[in-house]
Design an enzyme around this catalytic site. Sequence first.
Site, PDB file in Angstrom:
ATOM      1  N   ILE A 102      40.096   9.374  23.761  1.00 15.89           N
ATOM      2  CA  ILE A 102      40.233  10.242  22.595  1.00 15.89           C
ATOM      3  C   ILE A 102      40.000   9.452  21.315  1.00 15.89           C
ATOM      4  CG2 ILE A 102      42.751   9.921  22.511  1.00 15.89           C
ATOM      5  CD1 ILE A 102      42.900  12.927  21.596  1.00 15.89           C
ATOM      6  N   CYS A 103      39.543  10.158  20.288  1.00 20.76           N
ATOM      7  CA  CYS A 103      39.320   9.649  18.944  1.00 20.76           C
ATOM      8  C   CYS A 103      38.164   8.647  18.945  1.00 20.76           C
ATOM      9  CB  CYS A 103      40.614   9.073  18.381  1.00 20.76           C
ATOM     10  SG  CYS A 103      40.617   8.900  16.578  1.00 20.76           S
ATOM     11  N   ALA A 104      38.395   7.402  18.594  1.00 22.39           N
ATOM     12  CA  ALA A 104      37.338   6.388  18.606  1.00 22.39           C
ATOM     13  C   ALA A 104      37.114   5.809  20.000  1.00 22.39           C
ATOM     14  CB  ALA A 104      37.681   5.270  17.628  1.00 22.39           C
ATOM     15  N   GLY A 151      38.303  13.528  23.795  1.00 21.26           N
ATOM     16  CA  GLY A 151      38.905  14.279  22.705  1.00 21.26           C
ATOM     17  C   GLY A 151      38.452  13.712  21.378  1.00 21.26           C
TER      18      GLY A 151
END
Length: 185
Positions: A102-104, A151
């Site tokens: 998720i994210c980076a 995500g």
Amino acid sequence: MSKAVIFFAPGLEECEGLLCVDILRRAGVEVTIAAVGGDRVVRSARQVNVLADALAEELDYSVFDAVILPGGIPGVDNLKADATVRRVCTEFAAAGKIVAAICAAPTVLADFGVLAGRRATVYPGMDAPLAAAGAEYTGLPLSVDGNIVTGEALGAAIPFALALAGRLAGQDAADSVRKGIVYRY
């Protein structure tokens, strides 16, 4: 009972990591927090200390059904640099086990070659590494492509964790958690 390992590296986004642990455990998934970097106390991007269950290099990964990578800077760089994280992610992907980021953190999977030919999302503006790795950037809050779950950012952490709960504990368990935490979206 399904088992998941989540890698916590120094500089992680603590909310993404801990929310995943919380929701998965509520769903009945056995989650192990594995510390990257040689210390069981992991300091997050916002200086929150988390005591991991084990050091990443100490675990037997054959018992796990999923691996999860939270984002955060410089946590993502620490994940990319870790040989155990690389080995586990690539082995799980090849074996068809769940690999989630998720994210980076999807950029970690891109660097490891796990996203080639896959649809994935990542923090807005960080999609170049995905394209360079041969992935199709969706721009969606949540993307699921076979055994790969990605995500977009902290704002997508609840649906990300619920999607993992559904895959690991069954949709009834995920729906029960969704209802219990009064998540209506």
